[in-house]
Design a protein around this motif. Sequence first.
Motif, PDB file in Angstrom:
ATOM      1  N   TYR A  18      44.850  29.288  38.416  1.00  0.00           N
ATOM      2  CA  TYR A  18      45.311  29.216  37.022  1.00  0.00           C
ATOM      3  C   TYR A  18      44.072  29.281  36.133  1.00  0.00           C
ATOM      4  O   TYR A  18      43.154  28.463  36.271  1.00  0.00           O
ATOM      5  CB  TYR A  18      46.085  27.925  36.770  1.00  0.00           C
ATOM      6  CG  TYR A  18      47.414  27.889  37.486  1.00  0.00           C
ATOM      7  CD1 TYR A  18      48.592  28.146  36.828  1.00  0.00           C
ATOM      8  CD2 TYR A  18      47.467  27.610  38.857  1.00  0.00           C
ATOM      9  CE1 TYR A  18      49.814  28.134  37.490  1.00  0.00           C
ATOM     10  CE2 TYR A  18      48.681  27.595  39.531  1.00  0.00           C
ATOM     11  CZ  TYR A  18      49.848  27.852  38.850  1.00  0.00           C
ATOM     12  OH  TYR A  18      51.044  27.837  39.512  1.00  0.00           O
ATOM     13  N   GLU A  19      44.052  30.251  35.221  1.00  0.00           N
ATOM     14  CA  GLU A  19      42.840  30.539  34.439  1.00  0.00           C
ATOM     15  C   GLU A  19      43.125  30.450  32.945  1.00  0.00           C
ATOM     16  O   GLU A  19      44.258  30.279  32.509  1.00  0.00           O
ATOM     17  CB  GLU A  19      42.330  31.947  34.771  1.00  0.00           C
ATOM     18  CG  GLU A  19      42.073  32.177  36.241  1.00  0.00           C
ATOM     19  CD  GLU A  19      41.795  33.632  36.558  1.00  0.00           C
ATOM     20  OE1 GLU A  19      40.750  33.897  37.173  1.00  0.00           O
ATOM     21  OE2 GLU A  19      42.623  34.488  36.177  1.00  0.00           O
ATOM     22  N   ASN A  20      42.020  30.582  32.162  1.00  0.00           N
ATOM     23  CA  ASN A  20      42.093  30.705  30.699  1.00  0.00           C
ATOM     24  C   ASN A  20      42.820  29.543  30.037  1.00  0.00           C
ATOM     25  O   ASN A  20      43.668  29.718  29.164  1.00  0.00           O
ATOM     26  CB  ASN A  20      42.767  32.033  30.314  1.00  0.00           C
ATOM     27  CG  ASN A  20      42.037  33.237  30.868  1.00  0.00           C
ATOM     28  OD1 ASN A  20      40.814  33.281  30.864  1.00  0.00           O
ATOM     29  ND2 ASN A  20      42.777  34.210  31.364  1.00  0.00           N
ATOM     30  N   GLY A  21      42.462  28.324  30.488  1.00  0.00           N
ATOM     31  CA  GLY A  21      42.971  27.141  29.808  1.00  0.00           C
ATOM     32  C   GLY A  21      42.216  26.920  28.503  1.00  0.00           C
ATOM     33  O   GLY A  21      41.450  27.778  28.054  1.00  0.00           O
ATOM     34  N   GLU A  22      42.427  25.761  27.893  1.00  0.00           N
ATOM     35  CA  GLU A  22      41.742  25.483  26.627  1.00  0.00           C
ATOM     36  C   GLU A  22      40.235  25.387  26.847  1.00  0.00           C
ATOM     37  O   GLU A  22      39.778  24.914  27.889  1.00  0.00           O
ATOM     38  CB  GLU A  22      42.284  24.196  26.015  1.00  0.00           C
ATOM     39  CG  GLU A  22      43.710  24.334  25.512  1.00  0.00           C
ATOM     40  CD  GLU A  22      44.129  23.156  24.663  1.00  0.00           C
ATOM     41  OE1 GLU A  22      43.250  22.477  24.106  1.00  0.00           O
ATOM     42  OE2 GLU A  22      45.349  22.912  24.560  1.00  0.00           O
ATOM     43  N   PRO A  23      39.449  25.831  25.852  1.00  0.00           N
ATOM     44  CA  PRO A  23      37.984  25.785  25.995  1.00  0.00           C
ATOM     45  C   PRO A  23      37.495  24.364  26.215  1.00  0.00           C
ATOM     46  O   PRO A  23      38.019  23.407  25.644  1.00  0.00           O
ATOM     47  CB  PRO A  23      37.487  26.348  24.661  1.00  0.00           C
ATOM     48  CG  PRO A  23      38.631  27.155  24.131  1.00  0.00           C
ATOM     49  CD  PRO A  23      39.870  26.442  24.590  1.00  0.00           C
ATOM     50  N   CYS A  24      36.491  24.251  27.066  1.00  0.00           N
ATOM     51  CA  CYS A  24      35.871  22.960  27.349  1.00  0.00           C
ATOM     52  C   CYS A  24      34.691  22.773  26.404  1.00  0.00           C
ATOM     53  O   CYS A  24      33.995  23.736  26.066  1.00  0.00           O
ATOM     54  CB  CYS A  24      35.401  22.929  28.802  1.00  0.00           C
ATOM     55  SG  CYS A  24      35.061  21.287  29.415  1.00  0.00           S
ATOM     56  N   TRP A  25      34.454  21.535  25.983  1.00  0.00           N
ATOM     57  CA  TRP A  25      33.356  21.273  25.053  1.00  0.00           C
ATOM     58  C   TRP A  25      32.028  21.686  25.676  1.00  0.00           C
ATOM     59  O   TRP A  25      31.679  21.277  26.773  1.00  0.00           O
ATOM     60  CB  TRP A  25      33.320  19.786  24.696  1.00  0.00           C
ATOM     61  CG  TRP A  25      32.312  19.458  23.636  1.00  0.00           C
ATOM     62  CD1 TRP A  25      32.362  19.782  22.317  1.00  0.00           C
ATOM     63  CD2 TRP A  25      31.083  18.742  23.831  1.00  0.00           C
ATOM     64  NE1 TRP A  25      31.244  19.313  21.655  1.00  0.00           N
ATOM     65  CE2 TRP A  25      30.439  18.669  22.566  1.00  0.00           C
ATOM     66  CE3 TRP A  25      30.470  18.166  24.935  1.00  0.00           C
ATOM     67  CZ2 TRP A  25      29.215  18.034  22.389  1.00  0.00           C
ATOM     68  CZ3 TRP A  25      29.246  17.532  24.756  1.00  0.00           C
ATOM     69  CH2 TRP A  25      28.629  17.469  23.498  1.00  0.00           C
ATOM     70  N   GLY A  64      48.747  10.990  23.803  1.00  0.00           N
ATOM     71  CA  GLY A  64      49.673  12.053  23.450  1.00  0.00           C
ATOM     72  C   GLY A  64      49.045  13.425  23.310  1.00  0.00           C
ATOM     73  O   GLY A  64      49.738  14.409  23.068  1.00  0.00           O
ATOM     74  N   THR A  65      47.721  13.510  23.458  1.00  0.00           N
ATOM     75  CA  THR A  65      47.031  14.798  23.349  1.00  0.00           C
ATOM     76  C   THR A  65      47.238  15.613  24.620  1.00  0.00           C
ATOM     77  O   THR A  65      46.977  15.123  25.723  1.00  0.00           O
ATOM     78  CB  THR A  65      45.529  14.594  23.107  1.00  0.00           C
ATOM     79  OG1 THR A  65      45.345  13.770  21.954  1.00  0.00           O
ATOM     80  CG2 THR A  65      44.830  15.930  22.892  1.00  0.00           C
ATOM     81  N   GLU A  66      47.697  16.836  24.467  1.00  0.00           N
ATOM     82  CA  GLU A  66      47.967  17.710  25.610  1.00  0.00           C
ATOM     83  C   GLU A  66      47.061  18.928  25.571  1.00  0.00           C
ATOM     84  O   GLU A  66      46.912  19.564  24.522  1.00  0.00           O
ATOM     85  CB  GLU A  66      49.434  18.145  25.608  1.00  0.00           C
ATOM     86  CG  GLU A  66      49.851  18.907  26.855  1.00  0.00           C
ATOM     87  CD  GLU A  66      51.341  19.182  26.890  1.00  0.00           C
ATOM     88  OE1 GLU A  66      52.066  18.464  27.603  1.00  0.00           O
ATOM     89  OE2 GLU A  66      51.784  20.117  26.182  1.00  0.00           O
ATOM     90  N   VAL A  67      46.438  19.234  26.691  1.00  0.00           N
ATOM     91  CA  VAL A  67      45.547  20.390  26.777  1.00  0.00           C
ATOM     92  C   VAL A  67      45.994  21.257  27.949  1.00  0.00           C
ATOM     93  O   VAL A  67      46.564  20.770  28.930  1.00  0.00           O
ATOM     94  CB  VAL A  67      44.067  19.978  26.958  1.00  0.00           C
ATOM     95  CG1 VAL A  67      43.573  19.206  25.763  1.00  0.00           C
ATOM     96  CG2 VAL A  67      43.882  19.164  28.234  1.00  0.00           C
ATOM     97  N   SER A  68      45.713  22.539  27.837  1.00  0.00           N
ATOM     98  CA  SER A  68      46.047  23.492  28.900  1.00  0.00           C
ATOM     99  C   SER A  68      44.921  23.534  29.924  1.00  0.00           C
ATOM    100  O   SER A  68      43.745  23.680  29.568  1.00  0.00           O
ATOM    101  CB  SER A  68      46.266  24.882  28.299  1.00  0.00           C
ATOM    102  OG  SER A  68      46.346  25.859  29.326  1.00  0.00           O
ATOM    103  N   LEU A  69      45.287  23.405  31.184  1.00  0.00           N
ATOM    104  CA  LEU A  69      44.316  23.510  32.277  1.00  0.00           C
ATOM    105  C   LEU A  69      44.366  24.882  32.934  1.00  0.00           C
ATOM    106  O   LEU A  69      43.755  25.088  33.972  1.00  0.00           O
ATOM    107  CB  LEU A  69      44.573  22.423  33.325  1.00  0.00           C
ATOM    108  CG  LEU A  69      44.535  20.976  32.834  1.00  0.00           C
ATOM    109  CD1 LEU A  69      44.639  20.016  34.024  1.00  0.00           C
ATOM    110  CD2 LEU A  69      43.288  20.681  32.024  1.00  0.00           C
ATOM    111  N   GLY A  70      45.097  25.806  32.321  1.00  0.00           N
ATOM    112  CA  GLY A  70      45.147  27.168  32.843  1.00  0.00           C
ATOM    113  C   GLY A  70      46.556  27.711  32.881  1.00  0.00           C
ATOM    114  O   GLY A  70      47.537  26.958  32.917  1.00  0.00           O
ATOM    115  N   VAL A  71      46.655  29.013  32.854  1.00  0.00           N
ATOM    116  CA  VAL A  71      47.928  29.712  33.009  1.00  0.00           C
ATOM    117  C   VAL A  71      47.863  30.531  34.300  1.00  0.00           C
ATOM    118  O   VAL A  71      46.783  30.856  34.796  1.00  0.00           O
ATOM    119  CB  VAL A  71      48.236  30.625  31.805  1.00  0.00           C
ATOM    120  CG1 VAL A  71      48.424  29.800  30.551  1.00  0.00           C
ATOM    121  CG2 VAL A  71      47.124  31.649  31.598  1.00  0.00           C
TER     122      VAL A  71
END
Length: 421
Positions: free
Chosen positions: A361-368, A337-344
């Motif tokens: 598509y850029e500036n998604g959620e930060p990667c570890w 159920g965890t959702e992350v952004s891969l870019g806008v």
Amino acid sequence: MRFHILVIALFCCGSAESRKVRGISSSYKRFYREKKSFLCIDGSKLIPFEQVNDDYCDCADGSDEPGTSACPRGRFYCTNLGFRPHYIPSSRVNDGICDCCDASDEYNSHVRCQNTCWNLGQRERAFVEGQMRTLDEGLRLKQQLIEEGVLLWREKQAQLRELQQVAEDLQIKLEEHRRKKHEADRFKEQTLRALKGEDSAVKPENTLLNRNKDESIAPDEVKAEVVPVHGEERRLSDDEAGIKDAHGAPGTMSSEDPHLKAADRVAEWEATNLKKVEEAYETVNMEISDLQKKLDIDYGTDWEFLFLNGQCYKLTVYEYLYTLCPFSHITQKSTAGTEVSLGVWGMWAEPAKNRYNQMIYENGEPCWQGGSRSTTVTLTCGTETALRSVKEPSKCQYIMDFQTPVACQPVLKQRGVHSEL
């Protein structure tokens, strides 16, 4: 005796001829016409012609050994009649593996290769014909989407003009209600001063509620006051004026004073109306801003990509659900159920050949221990619009294959099958 000499001569000529043509394309045959000497194609060396295809490399460019594996830089030409001709490295000649479908590369090895060119050619021709049918259908659907895009663009433009006109009307109403609220506040203030009897400079004709000779305010005068309500002028009713026989004597400062209650109600009424108009004006301006942002996006030369705006396409790959919303955002949702952004949405990639081939598509959620996630979406021709594949070739850098008819491009000529077929 002469017969034997003739046979030997024919055999030698046949051998020379085989050395001359083996591994050579038709466009290069002019360099290998049998004569006393052979000039390396790079012009570096002149050698006797009998040294061509003698399994010894004399030319630096390998051109004297097109049919053997003697030269490290040599190339062997597979004619592959019935299929696509192509070159292979000369090191593969007579190595026991069939690289040419016509088996011409294994002319002197223990392997006996079958000629599979015709079968391969049939399959490729069927594949190319299928691609061309897909292209034709895709172009037909694309034309429909272009026509829909033009109509949708005009509709959005008309909607924008309507919203802008509504905003202008609301601006006028806003100024009007601000004026009415100001008058209501002033009416309340003058009523309060009249009740207090503090401002002797305020003349009866300048107050919204005239005072009697004993400085009191008659209930009938409150009822008789004309106030603006909904753009019309009317007199206060008994309830609005707050007139009740049980109230205290005229001129008192009680909060239950009917005159003060009437002024409060008028001020409250106008404040409520002003707030409603302000909210409506703000809502319309937000709609105008959102619509302008959508219309500022590049939807193609004929607005063919406009129909994608507001749509989302999903694809499940292993334990992840990917969602692509063109011109908006991309997400990845796990089974937990965890959702992350891969870019806008950022821009078109603008490759050299086709501007509308890739979306960034850029500036998604930060990667570890890395930067932000980003996705490149490659558009391919198809008869339906769907998300086809998702890959992550490098950490937090994703690529997607997105199929749609609007990605189909007309071609000048059919590619794939060589003219020799």
